[in-house]
Design a protein around this motif. Structure first.
Motif, PDB file in Angstrom:
ATOM      1  N   LEU A  84       0.814  -1.217   0.000  1.00 14.95           N
ATOM      2  CA  LEU A  84       0.000   0.000   0.000  1.00 14.95           C
ATOM      3  C   LEU A  84       0.851   1.272   0.000  1.00 14.95           C
ATOM      4  CD1 LEU A  84      -2.819  -1.045   2.540  1.00 14.95           C
ATOM      5  CD2 LEU A  84      -2.763  -1.307   0.047  1.00 14.95           C
ATOM      6  N   HIS A  85       2.089   1.176  -0.459  1.00 14.31           N
ATOM      7  CA  HIS A  85       2.933   2.382  -0.504  1.00 14.31           C
ATOM      8  C   HIS A  85       3.935   2.248  -1.641  1.00 14.31           C
ATOM      9  CE1 HIS A  85       5.132   5.601   2.151  1.00 14.31           C
ATOM     10  NE2 HIS A  85       5.280   5.862   0.851  1.00 14.31           N
ATOM     11  N   SER A  86       3.692   2.954  -2.745  1.00  6.25           N
ATOM     12  CA  SER A  86       4.613   2.872  -3.888  1.00  6.25           C
ATOM     13  C   SER A  86       4.589   4.164  -4.684  1.00  6.25           C
ATOM     14  CB  SER A  86       4.216   1.698  -4.785  1.00  6.25           C
ATOM     15  OG  SER A  86       2.990   1.966  -5.441  1.00  6.25           O
TER      16      SER A  86
ATOM     17  N   ASP B  29       1.916   8.381  -4.820  1.00  6.64           N
ATOM     18  CA  ASP B  29       2.906   9.381  -5.228  1.00  6.64           C
ATOM     19  C   ASP B  29       2.814  10.617  -4.345  1.00  6.64           C
ATOM     20  OD1 ASP B  29       4.560   8.454  -7.356  1.00  6.64           O
ATOM     21  OD2 ASP B  29       2.800   8.417  -8.659  1.00  6.64           O
ATOM     22  N   HIS B  30       3.929  11.343  -4.272  1.00 10.52           N
ATOM     23  CA  HIS B  30       3.977  12.567  -3.473  1.00 10.52           C
ATOM     24  C   HIS B  30       3.105  13.650  -4.121  1.00 10.52           C
ATOM     25  CE1 HIS B  30       7.384  11.129  -1.053  1.00 10.52           C
ATOM     26  NE2 HIS B  30       7.963  10.731  -2.165  1.00 10.52           N
ATOM     27  N   ASP B  31       2.092  14.081  -3.396  1.00  5.55           N
ATOM     28  CA  ASP B  31       1.291  15.265  -3.778  1.00  5.55           C
ATOM     29  C   ASP B  31       0.608  15.192  -5.144  1.00  5.55           C
ATOM     30  OD1 ASP B  31       2.231  16.230  -1.364  1.00  5.55           O
ATOM     31  OD2 ASP B  31       3.588  17.708  -2.224  1.00  5.55           O
TER      32      ASP B  31
ATOM     33  N   ILE C 245      -2.185   8.668  -1.934  1.00  5.50           N
ATOM     34  CA  ILE C 245      -1.338   9.851  -2.117  1.00  5.50           C
ATOM     35  C   ILE C 245      -0.469   9.991  -0.870  1.00  5.50           C
ATOM     36  CG2 ILE C 245      -2.914  11.539  -1.033  1.00  5.50           C
ATOM     37  CD1 ILE C 245      -2.252  13.345  -3.570  1.00  5.50           C
ATOM     38  N   GLU C 246       0.707  10.572  -1.008  1.00  6.62           N
ATOM     39  CA  GLU C 246       1.568  10.869   0.144  1.00  6.62           C
ATOM     40  C   GLU C 246       1.797  12.373   0.171  1.00  6.62           C
ATOM     41  OE1 GLU C 246       5.465   8.946   0.200  1.00  6.62           O
ATOM     42  OE2 GLU C 246       5.532   9.085   2.382  1.00  6.62           O
ATOM     43  N   ILE C 247       1.225  13.004   1.181  1.00  3.32           N
ATOM     44  CA  ILE C 247       1.279  14.461   1.286  1.00  3.32           C
ATOM     45  C   ILE C 247       2.420  14.865   2.220  1.00  3.32           C
ATOM     46  CG2 ILE C 247      -0.005  16.500   2.076  1.00  3.32           C
ATOM     47  CD1 ILE C 247      -1.544  15.346  -0.148  1.00  3.32           C
TER      48      ILE C 247
ATOM     49  N   SER D  88       6.849  16.347   7.289  1.00  3.47           N
ATOM     50  CA  SER D  88       6.574  14.937   7.574  1.00  3.47           C
ATOM     51  C   SER D  88       5.563  14.442   6.553  1.00  3.47           C
ATOM     52  CB  SER D  88       6.035  14.784   8.992  1.00  3.47           C
ATOM     53  OG  SER D  88       4.911  15.609   9.135  1.00  3.47           O
ATOM     54  N   HIS D  89       5.355  13.139   6.514  1.00  2.00           N
ATOM     55  CA  HIS D  89       4.547  12.554   5.434  1.00  2.00           C
ATOM     56  C   HIS D  89       3.265  11.931   5.962  1.00  2.00           C
ATOM     57  CE1 HIS D  89       8.170  12.214   2.484  1.00  2.00           C
ATOM     58  NE2 HIS D  89       7.772  13.442   2.689  1.00  2.00           N
ATOM     59  N   LEU D  90       2.211  12.168   5.199  1.00  2.00           N
ATOM     60  CA  LEU D  90       0.886  11.686   5.558  1.00  2.00           C
ATOM     61  C   LEU D  90       0.311  10.962   4.347  1.00  2.00           C
ATOM     62  CD1 LEU D  90      -1.493  11.910   7.608  1.00  2.00           C
ATOM     63  CD2 LEU D  90      -2.149  13.999   6.409  1.00  2.00           C
TER      64      LEU D  90
ATOM     65  N   ALA E 221       2.540   8.265   7.815  1.00  2.00           N
ATOM     66  CA  ALA E 221       3.505   7.494   7.024  1.00  2.00           C
ATOM     67  C   ALA E 221       4.784   7.225   7.827  1.00  2.00           C
ATOM     68  CB  ALA E 221       3.860   8.244   5.738  1.00  2.00           C
ATOM     69  N   HIS E 222       5.395   6.074   7.573  1.00  2.00           N
ATOM     70  CA  HIS E 222       6.677   5.682   8.188  1.00  2.00           C
ATOM     71  C   HIS E 222       6.983   6.454   9.475  1.00  2.00           C
ATOM     72  CE1 HIS E 222       7.783   9.106   5.676  1.00  2.00           C
ATOM     73  NE2 HIS E 222       7.650   8.381   4.582  1.00  2.00           N
ATOM     74  N   PRO E 223       6.231   6.149  10.562  1.00  2.00           N
ATOM     75  CA  PRO E 223       6.417   6.918  11.809  1.00  2.00           C
ATOM     76  C   PRO E 223       7.864   6.896  12.322  1.00  2.00           C
ATOM     77  CG  PRO E 223       4.921   5.028  12.119  1.00  2.00           C
ATOM     78  CD  PRO E 223       5.114   5.198  10.657  1.00  2.00           C
ATOM     79  N   ILE E 224       8.638   5.918  11.933  1.00  2.00           N
ATOM     80  CA  ILE E 224      10.041   5.844  12.371  1.00  2.00           C
ATOM     81  C   ILE E 224      10.820   7.081  11.926  1.00  2.00           C
ATOM     82  CG2 ILE E 224      10.885   4.593  10.314  1.00  2.00           C
ATOM     83  CD1 ILE E 224      12.006   3.735  13.838  1.00  2.00           C
ATOM     84  N   ARG E 225      10.379   7.726  10.825  1.00  2.00           N
ATOM     85  CA  ARG E 225      11.133   8.868  10.314  1.00  2.00           C
ATOM     86  C   ARG E 225      10.690  10.207  10.888  1.00  2.00           C
ATOM     87  NH1 ARG E 225      10.964   8.353   3.985  1.00  2.00           N
ATOM     88  NH2 ARG E 225      11.326   6.134   3.755  1.00  2.00           N
ATOM     89  N   LEU E 226       9.696  10.185  11.779  1.00  2.00           N
ATOM     90  CA  LEU E 226       9.247  11.452  12.374  1.00  2.00           C
ATOM     91  C   LEU E 226      10.395  12.123  13.112  1.00  2.00           C
ATOM     92  CD1 LEU E 226       5.768  11.074  14.121  1.00  2.00           C
ATOM     93  CD2 LEU E 226       6.342  12.389  12.076  1.00  2.00           C
TER      94      LEU E 226
ATOM     95  N   SER F 297       5.882  -0.997   1.046  1.00  2.00           N
ATOM     96  CA  SER F 297       7.334  -1.006   0.903  1.00  2.00           C
ATOM     97  C   SER F 297       7.926   0.389   0.766  1.00  2.00           C
ATOM     98  CB  SER F 297       7.719  -1.819  -0.331  1.00  2.00           C
ATOM     99  OG  SER F 297       7.184  -1.212  -1.492  1.00  2.00           O
ATOM    100  N   ASP F 298       7.148   1.356   0.222  1.00  2.00           N
ATOM    101  CA  ASP F 298       7.688   2.659  -0.189  1.00  2.00           C
ATOM    102  C   ASP F 298       8.617   2.470  -1.384  1.00  2.00           C
ATOM    103  OD1 ASP F 298       7.903   5.410  -0.098  1.00  2.00           O
ATOM    104  OD2 ASP F 298       8.706   5.480   1.936  1.00  2.00           O
ATOM    105  N   PHE F 299       8.193   1.608  -2.289  1.00  2.00           N
ATOM    106  CA  PHE F 299       8.980   1.314  -3.491  1.00  2.00           C
ATOM    107  C   PHE F 299       9.175   2.570  -4.336  1.00  2.00           C
ATOM    108  CE2 PHE F 299       9.122  -0.112  -7.970  1.00  2.00           C
ATOM    109  CZ  PHE F 299      10.183  -1.000  -7.910  1.00  2.00           C
TER     110      PHE F 299
HETATM  111 FE    FE Z   1       7.536   9.222   2.601  1.00  2.00          FE
END
Ligand code: FE
Ligand code: AMP
Ligand code: FE
Ligand code: ZN
Length: 277
Positions: A5-7, A37-39, A62-64, A73-75, A188-193, A242-244
């Motif tokens: 669910l993330h590409s 995709d981003h935005d 979508i990744e905002i 940060s990403h949502l 999104a990927h809370p580890i990167r907050l 995966s965030d491919f």
């Molecule tokens: Fe991201």
């Protein structure tokens, strides 16, 4: 059958075109895929017919990029009803305007720092969405940085001399926009907050956040357990992927993440659909 669910496609900062991404999904046995995709929805829109032909269930995502406590940060947003998105599509057009304006200043800033780089070169790579990773690629190709990571560390990161401000939406506004459009809003990927997730979550949940990306190729098994328990505690849906990005992040594979560290369970999709239908 795998779920991812993330590409990203090359409509943002991935390397594969929407139809190439569908082809990779088919080969790697990903049967349910969200393009995030981003935005932009451009990659999702262009992949629809190829997905139908390949028998792959494509989820609109979508990744905002949004500002949270002063940091980008990403949502993630997921939409199972796509015929009611006209208002949301208008809103993301503004994000593209602020991004273009930032990119013009970023190119100028890098030239100030002595680099030969133009906005046209960067935009030629970005298609629907030009981002800092496209600038990083150019810096590597022109020999200003040995790797993409060094291009970020030395020039493009928030803490680096080439960084320029971007007028991103506020995180809580972005959450509300996704929810008002009938979507599921997932952290999104809370580890990167840049901030601690646990103290930040209650306010996010109050503003309408209703999911957390527990499964991600950057998460260790312990990280995933932590985010699953937080999902439980706050009544959040779980999402994962995966965030491919294709060759932009060559160690991440669609459906399985880094060295097979990703497994998105089926219930995740059932719950996502139940919540947004
Ligand atoms: Fe991201
Ligand atoms: P933009 O949305 O154009 O500002 O670019 C943000 C993207 O650049 C993020 O989604 C990451 O993929 C990448 N990025 C940002 N900061 C870094 C960093 N320090 N190291 C590597 N990649 C980064
Ligand atoms: Fe990206
Ligand atoms: Zn992503």
């Amino acid at each position: 059958m795998l779920i991812d669910l993330h590409s990203h496609t090359n409509e943002s900062d991935g390397s594969d075109s929407p139809s190439e991404l569908i082809d990779i999904a088919r080969r790697t046995q990903v049967g349910i895929l969200a393009i995030t995709d981003h935005d932009t929805f451009a990659g999702y829109d262009r992949a629809l017919s190829a997905a139908r032909d390949a028998g792959i269930e494509l989820i609109c995502g979508i990744e905002i990029s949004a500002k949270l406590q002063g940091h980008s940060s990403h949502l993630l947003g997921y939409f199972t009803k796509t015929d009611e998105l006209s208002g949301f599509r208008e809103w993301i057009k503004q994000l593209q305007v602020s991004r273009r304006e930032r990119n013009v200043r970023l190119a100028a800033r890098l030239r100030e720092l002595g680099m030969n780089i133009t906005i046209e070169e960067a935009e030629a790579r970005g298609r629907a969405l030009t981002g800092r990773p496209h600038f990083a690629q150019i810096l590597v190709e022109k020999g200003y940085a040995p790797t993409m990571q060094r291009a970020f560390d030395d020039y493009l990161d928030e803490s680096a001399p080439g960084y320029v401000y971007r007028n991103e939406p506020e995180f809580f506004d972005a959450v509300q926009k996704i929810r008002q459009a009938g979507g599921v809003a997932s952290l999104a990927h809370p580890i990167r907050l840049k901030c601690d997730v646990q103290p930040a979550l209650p306010e996010m949940v109050e503003s309408g956040l209703n999911a957390i990306e527990a499964y991600h190729s950057d998460h260790s098994p312990e990280d995933t357990q932590l985010y699953l328990s937080l999902a439980n505690r706050y009544g959040l849906l779980r999402t994962g992927g995966s965030d491919f990005h294709g060759t932009t992040k060559p160690d991440v594979e669609l459906g399985t993440g880094r060295g097979g560290n990703l497994h998105v369970p089926r219930e995740v999709v059932h719950e996502l659909k139940a919540a947004s239908s």
